[in-house]
Write a protein that holds these residues in place. Structure first.
Motif, PDB file in Angstrom:
ATOM      1  N   VAL A  68       0.856  -1.186   0.000  1.00  0.00           N
ATOM      2  CA  VAL A  68       0.000   0.000   0.000  1.00  0.00           C
ATOM      3  C   VAL A  68       0.897   1.242   0.000  1.00  0.00           C
ATOM      4  N   GLU A  69       0.282   2.402  -0.151  1.00  0.00           N
ATOM      5  CA  GLU A  69       1.050   3.642  -0.115  1.00  0.00           C
ATOM      6  C   GLU A  69       1.683   3.811   1.266  1.00  0.00           C
ATOM      7  N   TYR A  70       2.945   4.225   1.292  1.00  0.00           N
ATOM      8  CA  TYR A  70       3.651   4.376   2.568  1.00  0.00           C
ATOM      9  C   TYR A  70       4.654   5.516   2.458  1.00  0.00           C
ATOM     10  N   ASP A  71       5.217   5.896   3.582  1.00  0.00           N
ATOM     11  CA  ASP A  71       6.197   6.973   3.636  1.00  0.00           C
ATOM     12  C   ASP A  71       7.542   6.443   3.149  1.00  0.00           C
ATOM     13  N   GLU A  72       7.932   6.808   1.954  1.00  0.00           N
ATOM     14  CA  GLU A  72       9.170   6.302   1.365  1.00  0.00           C
ATOM     15  C   GLU A  72      10.411   6.939   1.960  1.00  0.00           C
ATOM     16  N   THR A  73      10.236   7.978   2.785  1.00  0.00           N
ATOM     17  CA  THR A  73      11.393   8.605   3.426  1.00  0.00           C
ATOM     18  C   THR A  73      11.703   7.990   4.792  1.00  0.00           C
ATOM     19  N   HIS A  74      10.914   6.977   5.191  1.00  0.00           N
ATOM     20  CA  HIS A  74      11.109   6.334   6.491  1.00  0.00           C
ATOM     21  C   HIS A  74      11.309   4.832   6.303  1.00  0.00           C
ATOM     22  N   GLN A 147      20.456   6.114   2.537  1.00  0.00           N
ATOM     23  CA  GLN A 147      20.583   7.508   2.091  1.00  0.00           C
ATOM     24  C   GLN A 147      20.368   7.612   0.585  1.00  0.00           C
ATOM     25  N   ASP A 148      20.956   6.699  -0.163  1.00  0.00           N
ATOM     26  CA  ASP A 148      20.783   6.696  -1.617  1.00  0.00           C
ATOM     27  C   ASP A 148      19.336   6.435  -2.006  1.00  0.00           C
ATOM     28  N   ASP A 149      18.603   5.701  -1.141  1.00  0.00           N
ATOM     29  CA  ASP A 149      17.191   5.395  -1.402  1.00  0.00           C
ATOM     30  C   ASP A 149      16.267   6.549  -1.024  1.00  0.00           C
ATOM     31  N   GLY A 150      16.811   7.606  -0.458  1.00  0.00           N
ATOM     32  CA  GLY A 150      15.986   8.743  -0.079  1.00  0.00           C
ATOM     33  C   GLY A 150      15.405   8.669   1.312  1.00  0.00           C
ATOM     34  N   VAL A 151      15.890   7.734   2.142  1.00  0.00           N
ATOM     35  CA  VAL A 151      15.402   7.615   3.523  1.00  0.00           C
ATOM     36  C   VAL A 151      15.941   8.771   4.356  1.00  0.00           C
ATOM     37  N   ARG A 152      15.071   9.384   5.129  1.00  0.00           N
ATOM     38  CA  ARG A 152      15.459  10.520   5.960  1.00  0.00           C
ATOM     39  C   ARG A 152      15.185  10.297   7.447  1.00  0.00           C
ATOM     40  N   THR A 153      14.303   9.362   7.777  1.00  0.00           N
ATOM     41  CA  THR A 153      14.059   9.005   9.178  1.00  0.00           C
ATOM     42  C   THR A 153      14.096   7.492   9.310  1.00  0.00           C
ATOM     43  N   LEU A 154      14.512   7.026  10.501  1.00  0.00           N
ATOM     44  CA  LEU A 154      14.862   5.622  10.635  1.00  0.00           C
ATOM     45  C   LEU A 154      14.564   5.106  12.033  1.00  0.00           C
ATOM     46  N   ASP A 155      14.118   3.839  12.117  1.00  0.00           N
ATOM     47  CA  ASP A 155      14.072   3.095  13.374  1.00  0.00           C
ATOM     48  C   ASP A 155      15.136   2.015  13.284  1.00  0.00           C
ATOM     49  N   THR A 156      15.959   1.858  14.304  1.00  0.00           N
ATOM     50  CA  THR A 156      17.014   0.845  14.260  1.00  0.00           C
ATOM     51  C   THR A 156      16.698  -0.287  15.230  1.00  0.00           C
ATOM     52  N   LEU A 157      16.719  -1.514  14.730  1.00  0.00           N
ATOM     53  CA  LEU A 157      16.329  -2.694  15.485  1.00  0.00           C
ATOM     54  C   LEU A 157      17.458  -3.719  15.445  1.00  0.00           C
ATOM     55  N   GLY A 158      17.583  -4.490  16.509  1.00  0.00           N
ATOM     56  CA  GLY A 158      18.589  -5.546  16.495  1.00  0.00           C
ATOM     57  C   GLY A 158      18.483  -6.454  17.695  1.00  0.00           C
ATOM     58  N   TYR A 159      18.910  -7.701  17.486  1.00  0.00           N
ATOM     59  CA  TYR A 159      18.898  -8.720  18.538  1.00  0.00           C
ATOM     60  C   TYR A 159      20.299  -9.309  18.610  1.00  0.00           C
ATOM     61  N   SER A 160      20.804  -9.521  19.822  1.00  0.00           N
ATOM     62  CA  SER A 160      22.156 -10.021  20.048  1.00  0.00           C
ATOM     63  C   SER A 160      23.159  -8.994  19.499  1.00  0.00           C
ATOM     64  N   PHE A 176      24.757  10.658   7.663  1.00  0.00           N
ATOM     65  CA  PHE A 176      24.163  10.347   6.362  1.00  0.00           C
ATOM     66  C   PHE A 176      22.864  11.123   6.158  1.00  0.00           C
ATOM     67  N   GLU A 177      22.706  12.193   6.930  1.00  0.00           N
ATOM     68  CA  GLU A 177      21.533  13.067   6.862  1.00  0.00           C
ATOM     69  C   GLU A 177      20.245  12.307   7.145  1.00  0.00           C
ATOM     70  N   ILE A 178      20.328  11.370   8.106  1.00  0.00           N
ATOM     71  CA  ILE A 178      19.179  10.571   8.516  1.00  0.00           C
ATOM     72  C   ILE A 178      18.943  10.782  10.007  1.00  0.00           C
ATOM     73  N   GLU A 179      17.693  10.976  10.377  1.00  0.00           N
ATOM     74  CA  GLU A 179      17.319  11.131  11.778  1.00  0.00           C
ATOM     75  C   GLU A 179      16.812   9.799  12.317  1.00  0.00           C
ATOM     76  N   ALA A 180      17.432   9.311  13.373  1.00  0.00           N
ATOM     77  CA  ALA A 180      16.964   8.092  14.035  1.00  0.00           C
ATOM     78  C   ALA A 180      15.859   8.465  15.013  1.00  0.00           C
ATOM     79  N   GLU A 181      14.686   7.857  14.845  1.00  0.00           N
ATOM     80  CA  GLU A 181      13.529   8.209  15.663  1.00  0.00           C
ATOM     81  C   GLU A 181      13.310   7.250  16.828  1.00  0.00           C
ATOM     82  N   ARG A 182      13.451   5.949  16.564  1.00  0.00           N
ATOM     83  CA  ARG A 182      13.214   4.954  17.605  1.00  0.00           C
ATOM     84  C   ARG A 182      14.229   3.821  17.468  1.00  0.00           C
ATOM     85  N   GLY A 183      14.479   3.157  18.566  1.00  0.00           N
ATOM     86  CA  GLY A 183      15.375   2.006  18.551  1.00  0.00           C
ATOM     87  C   GLY A 183      14.857   0.915  19.464  1.00  0.00           C
ATOM     88  N   VAL A 184      15.088  -0.343  19.049  1.00  0.00           N
ATOM     89  CA  VAL A 184      14.798  -1.492  19.923  1.00  0.00           C
ATOM     90  C   VAL A 184      16.045  -2.370  19.894  1.00  0.00           C
TER      91      VAL A 184
END
Length: 332
Positions: A68-74, A147-160, A176-184
């Protein structure tokens, strides 16, 4: 026992989180792994970035995009554990998480893995810094791609080990001109100074791995693991790469708290959740309670903590539990 009942034994997850995981599990478990991979656009396997002109290295990753339509910058960026490629097993974990909220783009990045896989490798010049605790070189390829894909905001996730890379990616994203909004960031190994004991702790954690895989009662997961299995010799040869050894040296030190602190300082609008199993062989419960307390004190209202009651380190191999941890953590 229902999926919700099983998950609630570990933590009092929110009702909407449990419903999303149950719904994804019910839908996906009716299909084979092959059918799911085709439906989610993963039938041809992982993608490869263009070789970077300064390194000639390639990034191997999975890219799950909403229908579906989504925010391509996130985007949500999920890092795999140490020595794990974005193979079919990791793809099944990703599809379960994506299936719970299929309106957010999910990018999944692997680690230097099986012998013969030349992707996601560190440069020789990166090794001293990595062994000294600087994991920035392990995340730059992924951030450059986004960054090359046009992402400007990001959530970073990881296990171990993925938790340490996710925290590092959050602090490095601004470059990389990206704002990290949330992390898990769940089950980081880097919470104690233990040297070679880290290897024996990882070996102990593997004893219950099959129990967590089987707990999900997912035929496509079992199928995916069979397809992904290429033999223990190639796996351990991959783990013995100098880049993985340099990383292991860092993970054997109490350094995760510094990465989490740096991320929250570098990204003043960011919120993050740290998660761990109280029975983990890798992530010490007492130390994590202290780390969570210190971060919550330093950054009031910005840090959540999920202590999963009785969960071992292999809990991430229960794809329903992994998805629930990530969804709950994103709600901080």
């Amino acid at each position: 026992m229902s999926t919700a009942e099983r998950l609630q034994a570990y933590y009092n997850f929110d009702e909407d989180v449990l419903a999303a995981v149950e719904d994804a599990a019910e839908r996906q478990n009716r299909q084979s792994y092959t059918e799911l991979a085709d439906a989610y656009g993963l039938a041809d396997g992982p993608l490869l970035s263009r070789p970077l002109p300064d390194t000639h290295r390639k990034l191997e990753y999975l890219d799950l995009r909403p229908a579906v339509e989504y925010d391509e910058t996130h985007a949500r960026l999920l890092f795999a554990p140490l020595g794990i490629a974005v193979d079919e097993n990791m793809a099944m974990r990703a599809m379960r998480l994506f299936g719970t909220q299929p309106v957010e783009r999910l990018v999944v990045v692997g680690s230097p893995a099986l012998l013969g896989n030349r992707n996601n490798l560190l440069r020789f010049s990166d090794l001293p810094g990595t062994a000294a605790g600087n994991l920035s070189h392990t995340v730059w390829l992924a951030l450059r791609q986004l960054q090359d894909d046009g992402v400007r905001t990001l959530d970073t996730l990881g296990y171990s080990y993925g938790a340490d890379r996710a925290a590092t990616a959050a602090s490095e994203a601004a470059n990389f001109e990206i704002e990290a909004e949330r992390g898990v960031w769940a089950e980081s190994p880097a919470v104690a100074n233990r040297g070679l004991k880290l290897l024996t702790d990882f070996a102990r954690s593997g004893k219950v791995l099959d129990d967590y895989v089987n707990a999900a009662q997912s035929d496509p997961l079992i199928e995916a693991r069979k397809i992904a299995h290429k033999g223990s010799a190639r796996y351990w040869a991959g783990m013995a790469r100098v880049g993985n050894l340099a990383t292991a040296i860092t993970l054997a030190r109490d350094s995760f708290s510094g990465r989490a602190l740096a991320a929250l300082q570098e990204q003043p609008g960011m919120r993050a959740t740290v998660a761990w199993g109280t029975a983990s062989e890798i992530t010490d419960n007492d130390r994590m309670e202290q780390i969570a307390h210190d971060l919550q004190t330093a950054f009031p209202g910005r840090v959540g903590a999920l202590a999963l009651e009785g969960m071992h380190h292999a809990g991430g191999d229960d794809i329903d539990l992994h998805a629930a941890i990530m969804l709950q953590g994103l709600k901080v």
